[in-house]
Design a protein around this motif. Structure first.
Motif: not given
Length: 271
Positions: A212-231
């Motif tokens: 599920k978290l992987g899907s959220m990363i693919s959807s642009g819903d996850v950030r690290v230090n406020w920068s989008l994570v795509s991987k």
């Protein structure tokens, strides 16, 4: 813009890019800030930005750290401020923190007509103020709100702001020390993982499946230090802050490696 500034900016955002890429508009704004900071340093002057969003603040401060003869400080009016102004210049010109943020109290009887963050922001923007001149807005329930702004706007807003929604208000300047904010509530716990990948650590922290978290990363819903994570394979380190849309934030604390190669990770969840 000179090739040197471009190269420095690209290198400075490299860490975040490796974690999933930095939005083009963030990179462009960071480059503008670097350019102005370099000019200010050369003139032994200090440059102040408008209020910036967390992703731009994070990338700009990271970039400036890599430059010689430039000192920078980010201020939002109180310790947990999200929107901040960056002041940058030559260290000799930055002996103390510049006075670049002012606080306003917008008070009225909101008991029967509750107003949201958007209502207060809309009233300020409706007075002809642009968004970048306004910092955080701290709601105070039926009493109103406290707002952080550019000091240049204090006289104008205190004399012209008369309504928020349907409620008549008075707007007065208050000291920054009078800002009322609640330190964030947190919960600390540990997890043992075989990897420091963002999908492994964050899924454990937010108690959701790795898929599920992987899907959220693919959807642009996850950030690290406020920068989008795509991987999903982006790695984390102590001090990183992971944000997941709709779920909150998680800070990575101490990381200890066991003899078997596992990682014991201290996680701090913001409630």
């Amino acid at each position: 813009r000179c090739d040197v500034a471009l190269a420095v900016s690209a290198a400075a955002v490299g860490d975040s890019s490796a974690k999933g890429g930095v939005h083009r508009h963030v990179i462009e704004e960071v480059m503008d800030i670097l350019d102005m900071a370099q000019r200010a340093s050369q003139r032994r002057d200090v440059f102040h930005t408008s209020f910036l969003t967390p992703p731009i603040i994070a990338e700009a401060m990271l970039a400036i750290e890599k430059l010689a003869d430039i000192k920078a400080v980010a201020q939002g009016g109180y310790p947990q401020a999200e929107r901040c102004r960056i002041s940058a210049g030559h260290p000799d010109s930055m002996r103390s923190d510049p006075d670049v943020v002012a606080a306003l109290s917008i008070s009225g009887n909101f008991r029967l007509e509750p107003c949201s963050h958007g209502d207060f922001l809309g009233a300020i923007l409706g007075a002809g103020i642009t968004r970048e001149k306004v910092g955080d807005i701290l709601l105070q329930g039926e009493r109103g709100a406290q707002v952080l702004v550019d000091p240049e706007l204090v006289d104008y807003l205190t004399s012209t702001l008369e309504k928020v929604g349907k409620v008549g208000v008075s707007c007065t300047q208050i000291p920054l020390l009078a800002i009322e904010y609640e330190p964030p509530r947190t919960k600390s716990f540990k997890t043992v993982e075989s990897s420091l990948r963002v999908d492994a650590v964050a899924s454990a922290g937010f108690k959701i499946s790795r898929t599920k978290l992987g899907s959220m990363i693919s959807s642009g819903d996850v950030r690290v230090n406020w920068s989008l994570v795509s991987k999903s394979g982006a790695t984390l380190k102590a001090g990183d802050v992971v944000s997941v849309s709709g779920m909150g934030r998680l800070k990575i604390g101490e990381i200890v490696t066991t003899k078997k190669g596992k990682y014991v990770i201290q996680l701090i969840q913001y409630l």
